[in-house]
Design a protein around this motif. Structure first.
Motif, PDB file in Angstrom:
ATOM      1  N   ASP A  99       0.827  -1.215   0.000  1.00  0.00           N
ATOM      2  CA  ASP A  99       0.000   0.000   0.000  1.00  0.00           C
ATOM      3  C   ASP A  99       0.859   1.262   0.000  1.00  0.00           C
ATOM      4  O   ASP A  99       0.570   2.222  -0.712  1.00  0.00           O
ATOM      5  N   ARG A 100       1.919   1.255   0.827  1.00  0.00           N
ATOM      6  CA  ARG A 100       2.820   2.420   0.839  1.00  0.00           C
ATOM      7  C   ARG A 100       3.508   2.587  -0.508  1.00  0.00           C
ATOM      8  O   ARG A 100       3.684   3.703  -0.987  1.00  0.00           O
ATOM      9  N   ALA A 101       3.885   1.466  -1.135  1.00  0.00           N
ATOM     10  CA  ALA A 101       4.544   1.524  -2.441  1.00  0.00           C
ATOM     11  C   ALA A 101       3.599   2.088  -3.493  1.00  0.00           C
ATOM     12  O   ALA A 101       4.011   2.866  -4.355  1.00  0.00           O
ATOM     13  N   ARG A 102       2.323   1.714  -3.433  1.00  0.00           N
ATOM     14  CA  ARG A 102       1.354   2.217  -4.406  1.00  0.00           C
ATOM     15  C   ARG A 102       1.178   3.734  -4.258  1.00  0.00           C
ATOM     16  O   ARG A 102       1.148   4.470  -5.243  1.00  0.00           O
ATOM     17  N   ALA A 111       3.357   5.850  -2.873  1.00  0.00           N
ATOM     18  CA  ALA A 111       4.611   6.515  -3.226  1.00  0.00           C
ATOM     19  C   ALA A 111       4.850   6.487  -4.730  1.00  0.00           C
ATOM     20  O   ALA A 111       5.479   7.389  -5.284  1.00  0.00           O
ATOM     21  N   ALA A 112       4.330   5.473  -5.424  1.00  0.00           N
ATOM     22  CA  ALA A 112       4.503   5.391  -6.875  1.00  0.00           C
ATOM     23  C   ALA A 112       3.796   6.544  -7.571  1.00  0.00           C
ATOM     24  O   ALA A 112       4.316   7.100  -8.543  1.00  0.00           O
ATOM     25  N   GLY A 113       2.620   6.911  -7.082  1.00  0.00           N
ATOM     26  CA  GLY A 113       1.916   8.055  -7.669  1.00  0.00           C
ATOM     27  C   GLY A 113       2.718   9.332  -7.541  1.00  0.00           C
ATOM     28  O   GLY A 113       2.816  10.118  -8.492  1.00  0.00           O
ATOM     29  N   ASP A 114       3.311   9.546  -6.363  1.00  0.00           N
ATOM     30  CA  ASP A 114       4.153  10.732  -6.169  1.00  0.00           C
ATOM     31  C   ASP A 114       5.393  10.685  -7.060  1.00  0.00           C
ATOM     32  O   ASP A 114       5.799  11.708  -7.616  1.00  0.00           O
ATOM     33  N   LEU A 115       5.984   9.507  -7.195  1.00  0.00           N
ATOM     34  CA  LEU A 115       7.177   9.370  -8.024  1.00  0.00           C
ATOM     35  C   LEU A 115       6.856   9.650  -9.489  1.00  0.00           C
ATOM     36  O   LEU A 115       7.610  10.347 -10.179  1.00  0.00           O
ATOM     37  N   VAL A 116       5.729   9.153  -9.966  1.00  0.00           N
ATOM     38  CA  VAL A 116       5.339   9.392 -11.359  1.00  0.00           C
ATOM     39  C   VAL A 116       5.106  10.882 -11.598  1.00  0.00           C
ATOM     40  O   VAL A 116       5.564  11.448 -12.598  1.00  0.00           O
ATOM     41  N   ARG A 117       4.391  11.541 -10.683  1.00  0.00           N
ATOM     42  CA  ARG A 117       4.143  12.989 -10.848  1.00  0.00           C
ATOM     43  C   ARG A 117       5.451  13.776 -10.840  1.00  0.00           C
ATOM     44  O   ARG A 117       5.650  14.666 -11.667  1.00  0.00           O
ATOM     45  N   VAL A 151      13.292   9.365  -6.353  1.00  0.00           N
ATOM     46  CA  VAL A 151      13.590   7.977  -5.984  1.00  0.00           C
ATOM     47  C   VAL A 151      13.914   7.879  -4.495  1.00  0.00           C
ATOM     48  O   VAL A 151      13.471   6.946  -3.811  1.00  0.00           O
ATOM     49  N   GLU A 152      14.661   8.839  -3.989  1.00  0.00           N
ATOM     50  CA  GLU A 152      14.973   8.829  -2.552  1.00  0.00           C
ATOM     51  C   GLU A 152      13.705   8.999  -1.714  1.00  0.00           C
ATOM     52  O   GLU A 152      13.550   8.367  -0.671  1.00  0.00           O
ATOM     53  N   ARG A 153      12.788   9.862  -2.157  1.00  0.00           N
ATOM     54  CA  ARG A 153      11.518  10.019  -1.433  1.00  0.00           C
ATOM     55  C   ARG A 153      10.707   8.727  -1.475  1.00  0.00           C
ATOM     56  O   ARG A 153      10.070   8.354  -0.493  1.00  0.00           O
ATOM     57  N   TYR A 154      10.736   8.034  -2.604  1.00  0.00           N
ATOM     58  CA  TYR A 154      10.040   6.744  -2.722  1.00  0.00           C
ATOM     59  C   TYR A 154      10.621   5.740  -1.729  1.00  0.00           C
ATOM     60  O   TYR A 154       9.883   5.051  -1.022  1.00  0.00           O
ATOM     61  N   ARG A 155      11.948   5.665  -1.690  1.00  0.00           N
ATOM     62  CA  ARG A 155      12.593   4.724  -0.758  1.00  0.00           C
ATOM     63  C   ARG A 155      12.205   5.016   0.692  1.00  0.00           C
ATOM     64  O   ARG A 155      11.924   4.103   1.466  1.00  0.00           O
ATOM     65  N   ALA A 212       9.488   6.619   1.732  1.00  0.00           N
ATOM     66  CA  ALA A 212       8.057   6.378   1.930  1.00  0.00           C
ATOM     67  C   ALA A 212       7.760   4.883   2.081  1.00  0.00           C
ATOM     68  O   ALA A 212       6.895   4.488   2.862  1.00  0.00           O
ATOM     69  N   VAL A 213       8.486   4.047   1.350  1.00  0.00           N
ATOM     70  CA  VAL A 213       8.261   2.609   1.421  1.00  0.00           C
ATOM     71  C   VAL A 213       8.955   2.005   2.636  1.00  0.00           C
ATOM     72  O   VAL A 213       8.575   0.943   3.110  1.00  0.00           O
ATOM     73  N   GLY A 214       9.960   2.691   3.153  1.00  0.00           N
ATOM     74  CA  GLY A 214      10.694   2.183   4.309  1.00  0.00           C
ATOM     75  C   GLY A 214      11.810   1.230   3.923  1.00  0.00           C
ATOM     76  O   GLY A 214      12.182   0.360   4.703  1.00  0.00           O
ATOM     77  N   MET A 215      12.345   1.379   2.718  1.00  0.00           N
ATOM     78  CA  MET A 215      13.449   0.546   2.239  1.00  0.00           C
ATOM     79  C   MET A 215      14.566   1.456   1.747  1.00  0.00           C
ATOM     80  O   MET A 215      14.663   1.755   0.560  1.00  0.00           O
ATOM     81  N   PRO A 216      15.440   1.912   2.637  1.00  0.00           N
ATOM     82  CA  PRO A 216      16.472   2.876   2.230  1.00  0.00           C
ATOM     83  C   PRO A 216      17.496   2.310   1.246  1.00  0.00           C
ATOM     84  O   PRO A 216      18.132   3.060   0.525  1.00  0.00           O
TER      85      PRO A 216
END
Length: 183
Positions: free
Chosen positions: A89-92, A94-100, A148-152, A154-158
């Motif tokens: 769910d967090r990845a989904r 964060a993916a929207g933010d990454l795409v924008r 990409v760093e914000r995605y990492r 947000a997902v909790g996978m640095p």
């Protein structure tokens, strides 16, 4: 490699189907034995031959089935990551933010994001379509430093590995892009 394996599999399947049809009486083979008489004599004289041949065939069949299971597992993990529901769910989100954020970069026309892999080895696959004259190095640097760093985070996978594939958005031969009408 996969094409070669598929061709070998198709040839072996055709050979097996032909042997089965011949054994059932197709091709006028019902009048004569399935095995060559010399091979039948050899198998009769050496009692170990047919069980050994069957054992080798079983081992090869088991190896093929195991390979098929590994390939199916790989294909499944490419489309559905083996992570828990919260991470998905967090990845989904964060993916929207990454795409924008990626589409706001100069020259980027489209972006697709997918979290793939297993729970032990997840990875982010990012496909970026850009104009033909875009400086890919600059887009790569901007993506890595910000979105990409914000995605990492947000997902909790640095340490999430990221694969970025660039595709130039060039006009294809035979297709015309709509031209803006002159006023």
């Amino acid at each position: 490699m996969k094409i070669a394996i598929a061709v070998v599999g198709a040839v072996l399947f055709a050979c097996g189907a032909t042997a089965l049809a011949a054994g059932l009486g197709a091709f006028g083979a019902a009048e004569r034995p399935l095995l060559d008489p010399a091979l039948a004599r050899f198998a009769g004289d050496h009692g170990w031959f047919l069980p050994a041949a069957a054992g080798v065939a079983e081992i090869l069949a088991l190896a093929g089935q195991l390979w098929l299971v590994v390939q199916a597992r790989y294909a499944v993990h490419q489309w559905w990551p083996d992570v828990d529901r919260q991470t998905r769910d967090r990845a989904r989100a964060a993916a929207g933010d990454l795409v924008r954020a990626a589409r706001e970069l100069p020259g980027v026309h489209g972006t697709r994001v997918r979290l793939t892999g297993t729970a032990d080895r997840p990875r982010l696959l990012l496909k970026v379509a850009c104009a033909g004259d875009t400086l890919v190095g600059e887009v790569y640097g901007e993506l890595g430093a910000g979105p990409v760093e914000r995605y990492r985070r947000a997902v909790g996978m640095p340490d999430l590995p990221v694969v970025i594939r660039f595709r130039p958005d060039l006009p294809r031969p035979g297709r015309r892009r709509p031209q803006p009408e002159a006023a």
